[in-house]
Motif scaffolding. Structure first.
Motif, mmCIF file in Angstrom:
data_model
loop_
_atom_site.group_PDB
_atom_site.id
_atom_site.type_symbol
_atom_site.label_atom_id
_atom_site.label_comp_id
_atom_site.label_asym_id
_atom_site.label_seq_id
_atom_site.Cartn_x
_atom_site.Cartn_y
_atom_site.Cartn_z
ATOM 1 N N THR A 87 -28.925 63.670 86.087
ATOM 2 C CA THR A 87 -29.608 64.968 86.401
ATOM 3 C C THR A 87 -29.764 65.037 87.763
ATOM 4 O OG1 THR A 87 -30.590 64.870 84.077
ATOM 5 C CG2 THR A 87 -31.159 66.606 85.481
ATOM 6 N N SER A 88 -30.357 64.163 88.337
ATOM 7 C CA SER A 88 -30.551 64.141 89.792
ATOM 8 C C SER A 88 -30.140 63.199 90.540
ATOM 9 C CB SER A 88 -32.406 64.247 89.833
ATOM 10 O OG SER A 88 -32.922 64.282 91.111
ATOM 11 N N SER A 92 -31.604 71.518 92.094
ATOM 12 C CA SER A 92 -33.111 71.713 92.363
ATOM 13 C C SER A 92 -33.459 71.077 93.828
ATOM 14 C CB SER A 92 -33.942 71.408 91.282
ATOM 15 O OG SER A 92 -33.793 69.894 91.351
ATOM 16 N N ASN A 93 -32.903 70.205 94.048
ATOM 17 C CA ASN A 93 -32.957 69.110 95.106
ATOM 18 C C ASN A 93 -32.422 70.078 96.544
ATOM 19 O OD1 ASN A 93 -32.627 66.911 93.025
ATOM 20 N ND2 ASN A 93 -34.080 66.291 93.949
ATOM 21 N N GLN A 120 -33.845 68.039 89.333
ATOM 22 C CA GLN A 120 -35.076 67.693 88.401
ATOM 23 C C GLN A 120 -35.458 69.257 88.226
ATOM 24 O OE1 GLN A 120 -37.459 66.247 92.073
ATOM 25 N NE2 GLN A 120 -37.273 64.184 91.336
ATOM 26 N N ARG A 121 -36.219 69.325 87.189
ATOM 27 C CA ARG A 121 -36.873 70.630 86.409
ATOM 28 C C ARG A 121 -37.890 71.398 87.457
ATOM 29 N NH1 ARG A 121 -39.201 72.071 80.629
ATOM 30 N NH2 ARG A 121 -39.393 74.313 81.033
#
Length: 209
Positions: A87-88, A92-93, A120-121
């Motif tokens: 996911t990461s 988001s990053n 990340q959420r």
């Protein structure tokens, strides 16, 4: 390989031909103007929007386009699972200014198709998706890809999708036969129009898809 990638695994199947038809119809629905970004959403969860996103992307890549899928669904990311990546790092990053755009891109086994996972959420996701940083992400994507598809949360489940709707050239609303309630579909349409979305069409998924 994930079974959701129907257009890649079974390119000659009738369902793959239907995705190619949708790909071509997007051009006609846009009145001939080039669609550089396409937001895919649905009224609620489980209506097939992520499956639609990846198969449209595959069909576009098979046509020779350079395609990027951005997973903008921080609450329930699916794209990384379909392509079996982490996911990461991801969107988001980048929005958190932790790394550069190219550092979060994954190349897939489908030639011409890359993905940007959700990362990340985020708990301030709506604000970041509606920020200049997201505008910059889209601008960078336009420089390197022919078309960008955004897999977004359901319209009625989160405000994140509305924050992105006006930033994309077109929106596809996915509804599922036998599952999507008519009032939810109409409410989703009204919500998108209020957000100044350019709705190119509605795709009806069969219950078995």
């Amino acid at each position: 390989m994930n079974k959701s990638l129907l257009a890649y695994i079974h390119p000659h199947a009738s369902i793959s031909e239907q995705y190619r038809t949708i790909r071509n119809n997007i051009h006609y629905a846009s009145s001939g103007s080039k669609v550089r970004s396409l937001l895919v959403t649905s009224p609620s969860e489980g209506e097939g929007k992520s499956t639609t996103t990846v198969n449209l992307a595959v069909c576009m890549a098979q046509r020779g386009d350079r395609v990027l899928i951005i997973d903008a669904n921080f609450r329930n990311p699916i794209i990384n699972k379909i392509f079996n990546v982490q996911t990461s790092p991801g969107l988001s990053n980048i929005l958190g200014q932790q790394l550069e755009f190219r550092e979060a891109i994954y190349h897939t086994e489908v030639e011409g198709l890359d993905i940007l996972p959700s990362g990340q959420r985020l708990y301030n996701s709506t604000e970041l998706l509606d920020s200049q940083l997201m505008v910059d992400v889209m601008a960078f994507a336009y420089e390197h890809y022919d078309i960008v598809l955004l897999d977004c949360p359901p319209v009625l489940g989160a405000p994140d999708t509305n924050a992105l709707a006006s930033k994309c050239d077109g929106v596809l609303l996915i509804v599922k036969s036998g599952a999507t309630q008519q009032e939810h579909a109409l409410e989703a349409k009204r919500t998108l129009l209020f957000a100044k979305a350019n709705i190119l069409g509605v795709i009806l998924n069969k219950k078995s898809v």
